[in-house]
Design an enzyme around this catalytic site. Structure first.
Site, PDB file in Angstrom:
ATOM      1  N   TYR A 106       0.914  -1.027   0.118  1.00  0.00           N
ATOM      2  CA  TYR A 106       0.025  -0.144  -0.063  1.00  0.00           C
ATOM      3  C   TYR A 106       0.890   1.273  -0.099  1.00  0.00           C
ATOM      4  O   TYR A 106       0.375   2.330  -0.507  1.00  0.00           O
ATOM      5  CB  TYR A 106      -0.721   0.206   1.146  1.00  0.00           C
ATOM      6  N   ASP A 119      -3.026 -18.177   0.289  1.00  0.00           N
ATOM      7  CA  ASP A 119      -4.057 -18.340  -0.580  1.00  0.00           C
ATOM      8  C   ASP A 119      -4.657 -19.756   0.092  1.00  0.00           C
ATOM      9  O   ASP A 119      -6.034 -19.963   0.032  1.00  0.00           O
ATOM     10  CB  ASP A 119      -3.510 -18.883  -2.011  1.00  0.00           C
ATOM     11  N   LYS A 136       2.868 -15.418   1.832  1.00  0.00           N
ATOM     12  CA  LYS A 136       3.334 -16.072   0.496  1.00  0.00           C
ATOM     13  C   LYS A 136       4.833 -16.260   0.662  1.00  0.00           C
ATOM     14  O   LYS A 136       5.452 -16.032  -0.333  1.00  0.00           O
ATOM     15  CB  LYS A 136       2.909 -15.485  -0.625  1.00  0.00           C
ATOM     16  N   ASP A 164     -12.387  -9.225   4.077  1.00  0.00           N
ATOM     17  CA  ASP A 164     -13.643  -9.131   3.485  1.00  0.00           C
ATOM     18  C   ASP A 164     -14.284 -10.413   3.075  1.00  0.00           C
ATOM     19  O   ASP A 164     -15.180 -10.866   3.509  1.00  0.00           O
ATOM     20  CB  ASP A 164     -13.378  -8.503   2.039  1.00  0.00           C
ATOM     21  N   ASP A 201      -6.258  -7.084   3.500  1.00  0.00           N
ATOM     22  CA  ASP A 201      -7.375  -6.601   3.123  1.00  0.00           C
ATOM     23  C   ASP A 201      -8.455  -7.686   2.480  1.00  0.00           C
ATOM     24  O   ASP A 201      -9.749  -7.496   2.564  1.00  0.00           O
ATOM     25  CB  ASP A 201      -7.033  -5.644   1.904  1.00  0.00           C
TER      26      ASP A 201
HETATM   27  C1  IPM Z   1     -10.444  -1.303   3.807  1.00  0.00           C
HETATM   28  C2  IPM Z   1     -10.852  -0.603   2.551  1.00  0.00           C
HETATM   29  C3  IPM Z   1      -9.612   0.345   2.164  1.00  0.00           C
HETATM   30  C4  IPM Z   1      -8.285  -0.417   2.029  1.00  0.00           C
HETATM   31  C5  IPM Z   1      -9.908   1.276   1.000  1.00  0.00           C
HETATM   32  C6  IPM Z   1     -11.086   2.023   1.318  1.00  0.00           C
HETATM   33  C7  IPM Z   1      -8.477   2.341   0.770  1.00  0.00           C
HETATM   34  O1  IPM Z   1     -10.822  -1.597   1.486  1.00  0.00           O
HETATM   35  O2  IPM Z   1     -10.406  -0.705   4.912  1.00  0.00           O
HETATM   36  O3  IPM Z   1     -10.509  -2.596   3.756  1.00  0.00           O
HETATM   37  O4  IPM Z   1      -8.273  -1.169   0.959  1.00  0.00           O
HETATM   38  O5  IPM Z   1      -7.636  -0.803   2.749  1.00  0.00           O
HETATM   39 MG    MG Z   2     -10.887  -3.589   2.184  1.00  0.00          MG
END
Ligand code: IPM
Ligand code: MG
Length: 368
Positions: free
Chosen positions: A142, A225, A192, A253, A249
């Site tokens: 990032y 993975d 990884k 999710d 990240d």
């Molecule tokens: C998160 C989001 C952020 C990230 C974005 C909005 C920059 O997806 O907080 O998970 O990628 O970190």
């Molecule tokens: Mg995210």
């Protein structure tokens, strides 16, 4: 002693709507628990760009550095998609994370009993699930240099750099081990190492910190993975997962959806302790700004409310009230109250964002 201070950055889309419900809980803490917060509000993301031409004004950044904790709603929206990369709404959030040095991002994925049927996985796979992903938040691909889009010969090349120092890995590993000690005492580290040198270093450093400082914690390593696959196959094998910025990240999710709804999940981003002993901290729901439902009263305020509960626990040593809020959320779900995201098309009428907030306040009242 001075009141605890909060900076509220509601942001864009559904951010202000869900934050309005958090303000009800903050008000309740003052009225019923005798804890008054000094609250300042400001802009972040697209709304800050609209007013100032930047997604985070320097004054806002300075305020964030001064308060005990920042509460953030969400940033972004389709009207900002064509903005220059440097002023996109997300850059405001990334600047807060970086300049506050919030290296440890805690993303719990907890399945509430009342929602176990709502996951896309089988009920027995997710019922009772309670894991936390600890995501490194201020380094890795990032932020690594060099980065950019360059011209090489007759074509463009896009470059980002995955870069981790030992100390960056060590500090996030420590925060994962500390957290595990308060839970089931298990950490699984994901990288990884089979293809990335930064992954080899990650694995080495996590193991070293473990052996020297946390030998009592059960540590395992997994390629990221495989980790994604295991999260979907049998998530209850995990307690705390520690991983880098980008894998974190993606994996968070995935873990979020195990619980049925992204609208349920809070997060805490923590840095080093300040002079008053509290960690630098920002709390935000895992979900985004959901521009498609903004202004319709459909948003689920629970993730944002649970983020405030995390603030009580991690910034203000008010774990008892944090638990009280979590129990109130469990109660309204057990009572069958659902916002639209927690329902199938056949499941009856959802309640609105404000109705959900009011119901949680009522459950809090009943808990006294
Ligand atoms: C998160 C989001 C952020 C990230 C974005 C909005 C920059 O997806 O907080 O998970 O990628 O970190
Ligand atoms: Mg995210």
């Amino acid at each position: 002693m001075a009141n605890p201070s909060l900076l509220i950055l509601a942001g864009d889309g559904i951010g202000p709507e869900v934050m309005a419900e958090v303000k009800k809980i903050i008000g309740w803490m003052g009225a019923k628990r005798g804890v008054t917060f000094d609250v300042t509000e400001d802009l972040v993301g697209g709304c800050a760009y609209d007013k100032h031409g930047v997604p985070l004004h320097d004054d806002t950044m300075a305020k964030a550095q001064e308060v005990d904790a920042v509460l953030l709603g969400a940033v972004g929206g389709p009207q900002y998609d064509t903005l220059d990369f440097s002023v996109k709404p997300e850059r405001g959030l990334l600047r807060l994370r970086k300049e506050m040095d919030l290296f440890s991002n805690l993303r719990p994925a907890q399945c509430f009993d009342a929602l176990a049927d709502f996951s896309s996985l089988k009920k027995d796979v997710v019922a009772g699930l309670d894991i936390v992903i600890v995501r490194e938040l201020t380094s890795g691909v990032y932020f690594g240099e060099p980065r950019g889009i360059f011209v090489e010969g007759n074509e463009r090349v896009g470059i980002n750099t995955q870069r981790y120092t030992e100390s960056e890995i060590a500090r996030v590993a420590r925060s994962a081990f500390e957290l595990a000690r308060k839970r089931a005492n298990k950490v699984c580290s994901m990288e990884k190492a089979n293809v990335m040198e930064s992954g080899i270093l990650w694995r080495d450093v996590v193991q070293e910190i473990h052996d020297k400082e946390y030998p009592d914690v059960q540590l395992s390593h997994m390629y990221a993975d495989n980790g994604a696959m295991q999260l979907v196959r049998w998530p209850k094998q995990f307690d705390v997962i520690v991983t880098d910025n980008l894998f974190g990240d993606v994996l968070s999710d995935c873990a979020a959806m195990l619980t049925g709804s992204l609208g349920m999940l809070p997060s805490a981003s923590l840095g080093a302790p300040m002079a008053n002993g509290r960690p630098k901290a920002l709390y935000e729901p895992v979900h985004g700004s959901a521009p498609d439902i903004a202004g319709t009263g459909k948003a689920n305020p629970i993730a944002c409310i649970l983020s405030f509960a995390m603030a009580l626990r991690y910034s203000f040593d008010m774990g008892e009230d944090a638990t009280r809020i979590e129990k109130a959320v469990e109660q309204v779900l057990a009572d069958g109250l659902r916002t639209a995201d927690l329902m199938g098309p056949q499941d009856g009428t959802p309640i609105s964002t404000t109705q959900m907030g009011d119901a949680i306040v009522a459950a809090l009242d009943a808990s006294l």
